[in-house]
Design a protein around this motif. Sequence first.
Motif, PDB file in Angstrom:
ATOM      1  N   ASN A   1       0.662  -1.767  -0.018  1.00  0.00           N
ATOM      2  CA  ASN A   1      -0.043   0.139  -0.054  1.00  0.00           C
ATOM      3  C   ASN A   1       0.796   0.875  -0.387  1.00  0.00           C
ATOM      4  O   ASN A   1       0.355   1.871  -0.497  1.00  0.00           O
ATOM      5  CB  ASN A   1      -1.086   0.270   0.747  1.00  0.00           C
ATOM      6  CG  ASN A   1      -1.948   0.826   1.770  1.00  0.00           C
ATOM      7  OD1 ASN A   1      -2.544   1.600   0.122  1.00  0.00           O
ATOM      8  ND2 ASN A   1      -2.430   1.572   2.268  1.00  0.00           N
ATOM      9  N   LYS A   2       2.321   1.409   0.697  1.00  0.00           N
ATOM     10  CA  LYS A   2       3.428   2.161   0.955  1.00  0.00           C
ATOM     11  C   LYS A   2       3.787   2.573  -0.422  1.00  0.00           C
ATOM     12  O   LYS A   2       4.143   3.595  -1.112  1.00  0.00           O
ATOM     13  CB  LYS A   2       4.427   1.939   2.144  1.00  0.00           C
ATOM     14  CG  LYS A   2       4.002   1.789   3.531  1.00  0.00           C
ATOM     15  CD  LYS A   2       4.728   1.842   4.134  1.00  0.00           C
ATOM     16  CE  LYS A   2       3.914   1.948   5.195  1.00  0.00           C
ATOM     17  NZ  LYS A   2       4.441   1.553   6.812  1.00  0.00           N
ATOM     18  N   ALA A   3       4.054   1.328  -1.317  1.00  0.00           N
ATOM     19  CA  ALA A   3       4.524   1.608  -1.974  1.00  0.00           C
ATOM     20  C   ALA A   3       3.789   2.214  -3.024  1.00  0.00           C
ATOM     21  O   ALA A   3       3.650   2.877  -4.500  1.00  0.00           O
ATOM     22  CB  ALA A   3       5.042  -0.403  -2.699  1.00  0.00           C
ATOM     23  N   LEU A   4       2.269   1.646  -3.513  1.00  0.00           N
ATOM     24  CA  LEU A   4       1.350   1.611  -4.235  1.00  0.00           C
ATOM     25  C   LEU A   4       1.402   3.904  -4.591  1.00  0.00           C
ATOM     26  O   LEU A   4       1.070   4.562  -5.219  1.00  0.00           O
ATOM     27  CB  LEU A   4       0.002   1.529  -3.964  1.00  0.00           C
ATOM     28  CG  LEU A   4      -1.061   1.884  -4.963  1.00  0.00           C
ATOM     29  CD1 LEU A   4      -0.875   2.091  -6.760  1.00  0.00           C
ATOM     30  CD2 LEU A   4      -2.287   1.396  -4.255  1.00  0.00           C
ATOM     31  N   ASN A   5       0.874   4.253  -2.966  1.00  0.00           N
ATOM     32  CA  ASN A   5       1.475   5.893  -2.600  1.00  0.00           C
ATOM     33  C   ASN A   5       2.094   6.489  -3.402  1.00  0.00           C
ATOM     34  O   ASN A   5       2.235   7.011  -3.712  1.00  0.00           O
ATOM     35  CB  ASN A   5       0.971   5.910  -1.664  1.00  0.00           C
ATOM     36  CG  ASN A   5      -0.665   5.211  -0.984  1.00  0.00           C
ATOM     37  OD1 ASN A   5      -1.632   5.785  -1.227  1.00  0.00           O
ATOM     38  ND2 ASN A   5      -0.654   5.374   0.603  1.00  0.00           N
ATOM     39  N   VAL A   6       3.452   5.774  -3.321  1.00  0.00           N
ATOM     40  CA  VAL A   6       4.944   6.252  -3.374  1.00  0.00           C
ATOM     41  C   VAL A   6       4.945   6.506  -5.286  1.00  0.00           C
ATOM     42  O   VAL A   6       4.889   7.174  -5.792  1.00  0.00           O
ATOM     43  CB  VAL A   6       5.634   5.554  -3.429  1.00  0.00           C
ATOM     44  CG1 VAL A   6       7.359   6.176  -4.137  1.00  0.00           C
ATOM     45  CG2 VAL A   6       5.885   5.578  -1.959  1.00  0.00           C
ATOM     46  N   VAL A   7       3.808   4.716  -5.763  1.00  0.00           N
ATOM     47  CA  VAL A   7       3.912   5.042  -7.619  1.00  0.00           C
ATOM     48  C   VAL A   7       2.864   6.824  -7.472  1.00  0.00           C
ATOM     49  O   VAL A   7       3.247   6.262  -8.991  1.00  0.00           O
ATOM     50  CB  VAL A   7       3.608   3.911  -7.875  1.00  0.00           C
ATOM     51  CG1 VAL A   7       2.983   3.552  -9.031  1.00  0.00           C
ATOM     52  CG2 VAL A   7       4.791   2.763  -7.810  1.00  0.00           C
ATOM     53  N   VAL A   8       1.744   6.320  -6.917  1.00  0.00           N
ATOM     54  CA  VAL A   8       0.993   7.661  -7.917  1.00  0.00           C
ATOM     55  C   VAL A   8       1.200   8.784  -7.837  1.00  0.00           C
ATOM     56  O   VAL A   8       0.948   9.510  -8.682  1.00  0.00           O
ATOM     57  CB  VAL A   8      -0.235   7.132  -6.290  1.00  0.00           C
ATOM     58  CG1 VAL A   8      -1.984   8.825  -6.581  1.00  0.00           C
ATOM     59  CG2 VAL A   8      -1.378   5.592  -7.048  1.00  0.00           C
ATOM     60  N   LYS A   9       1.659   8.938  -6.343  1.00  0.00           N
ATOM     61  CA  LYS A   9       2.313  10.155  -6.199  1.00  0.00           C
ATOM     62  C   LYS A   9       3.531  10.640  -7.057  1.00  0.00           C
ATOM     63  O   LYS A   9       3.503  12.286  -7.874  1.00  0.00           O
ATOM     64  CB  LYS A   9       3.109  10.947  -5.099  1.00  0.00           C
ATOM     65  CG  LYS A   9       3.158  12.236  -4.783  1.00  0.00           C
ATOM     66  CD  LYS A   9       4.474  11.696  -3.458  1.00  0.00           C
ATOM     67  CE  LYS A   9       4.194  12.900  -2.626  1.00  0.00           C
ATOM     68  NZ  LYS A   9       4.658  13.207  -0.985  1.00  0.00           N
ATOM     69  N   ALA A  10       4.169   9.832  -7.973  1.00  0.00           N
ATOM     70  CA  ALA A  10       4.596  10.571  -8.657  1.00  0.00           C
ATOM     71  C   ALA A  10       4.318  10.449 -10.094  1.00  0.00           C
ATOM     72  O   ALA A  10       5.035  10.771 -11.121  1.00  0.00           O
ATOM     73  CB  ALA A  10       5.770   9.083  -8.848  1.00  0.00           C
ATOM     74  N   HIS A  11       3.012  10.041 -10.574  1.00  0.00           N
ATOM     75  CA  HIS A  11       2.190  10.292 -11.800  1.00  0.00           C
ATOM     76  C   HIS A  11       1.256  11.087 -11.141  1.00  0.00           C
ATOM     77  O   HIS A  11       0.270  10.551 -11.959  1.00  0.00           O
ATOM     78  CB  HIS A  11       2.241   8.811 -12.301  1.00  0.00           C
ATOM     79  CG  HIS A  11       2.699   7.873 -12.569  1.00  0.00           C
ATOM     80  ND1 HIS A  11       3.440   7.200 -12.164  1.00  0.00           N
ATOM     81  CD2 HIS A  11       3.569   7.730 -14.230  1.00  0.00           C
ATOM     82  CE1 HIS A  11       4.436   6.121 -12.495  1.00  0.00           C
ATOM     83  NE2 HIS A  11       4.463   6.671 -13.757  1.00  0.00           N
ATOM     84  N   GLU A  12       1.614  12.225 -10.580  1.00  0.00           N
ATOM     85  CA  GLU A  12       0.582  12.983 -10.161  1.00  0.00           C
ATOM     86  C   GLU A  12       0.355  13.652 -11.443  1.00  0.00           C
ATOM     87  O   GLU A  12       1.257  14.752 -12.512  1.00  0.00           O
ATOM     88  CB  GLU A  12       1.147  13.987  -9.792  1.00  0.00           C
ATOM     89  CG  GLU A  12       0.087  14.805  -8.583  1.00  0.00           C
ATOM     90  CD  GLU A  12       0.765  15.934  -7.964  1.00  0.00           C
ATOM     91  OE1 GLU A  12       0.156  16.734  -7.102  1.00  0.00           O
ATOM     92  OE2 GLU A  12       2.101  15.651  -7.299  1.00  0.00           O
ATOM     93  N   GLY A  13      -1.046  14.297 -12.151  1.00  0.00           N
ATOM     94  CA  GLY A  13      -1.536  14.746 -13.040  1.00  0.00           C
ATOM     95  C   GLY A  13      -2.051  13.514 -14.059  1.00  0.00           C
ATOM     96  O   GLY A  13      -3.123  14.410 -15.130  1.00  0.00           O
TER      97      GLY A  13
END
Length: 291
Positions: free
Chosen positions: A97-109
């Motif tokens: 779940n933490k890794a998922l949030n990191v990937v989501v944040k890296a693809h903001e927009g």
Amino acid sequence: MANLKEVKERIKSVSSTQQITRAMKMVAAAKLRRAQDKIIQLRPYSEKLSAILANVSAGNSDESMTTYAQEREVKNVLIVPVTSDRGLCGAFNSNINKALNVVVKAHEGATIHVMPIGKKAFDMSKKQKFTNVTAYWDMFSKLSFETAREAAEFAMNGYEEGRYDKVVLIYNEFKNVATQIIRSEQLLPIVQTEQDSAASTSGTDYIFEPSKDFIVEDLIPKSLKIQFYKAILDSNASEHGARMTAMGKATDNAGDLLKELKLMYNRTRQAAITKEILEIVGGAEALAADK
């Protein structure tokens, strides 16, 4: 100080919990052996297939030879988090779940699409405002290459048709029973790793029949499906290893707690006996004084 009945009930409760955690550890150990054998057997094939693909594609400057290598502006991202169906395996699922949030944040927009695999990933994705693909979340109930192939083909077709501009796998790589490594791998578009680059310059000569381009076009989809299946098997083995470790620690902690509770029980019992003796002696002295 707690009375004897309360301490005795706590000892009984902890003993029952310890029996459950010990049994779960044994079950996880049995499942781990089978899951570990599967991933160990698949890894050489996966690595050799990737090496051959890197070698035969070396020196081919035509990037249009496969749609799976085309770089596009990232507007839609498909993330595939792989978790377990059940809990009681330490931080196994929360790390995903933490890794998922990191990937989501890296693809903001970008628009985030999530294809959860595993009930815990499915539950996590429902709480987030993502576009979810829920057709494959119960894959572990009937785990096989065929079920993994269907999910991989869905992601590959989505990329090929332009519905997704990037596909990312998030899973636990099995290292050993006590160690699982979080991996966030870009499945599509295909990127050449340092290992692939080394394989491509190994100097191995191949005879191509019918043609080099035809073989590469055939190998790439197969390699992607194997890579996807390998991530699933890695996660499956990691889950059992994490649960075995967590249940082992829980069993040990229950044993330590039982020692403390038994010591407390003995002290409480001794205090009760001492109190009764003092009351008897006090009563006897009072009777003697009255005479």
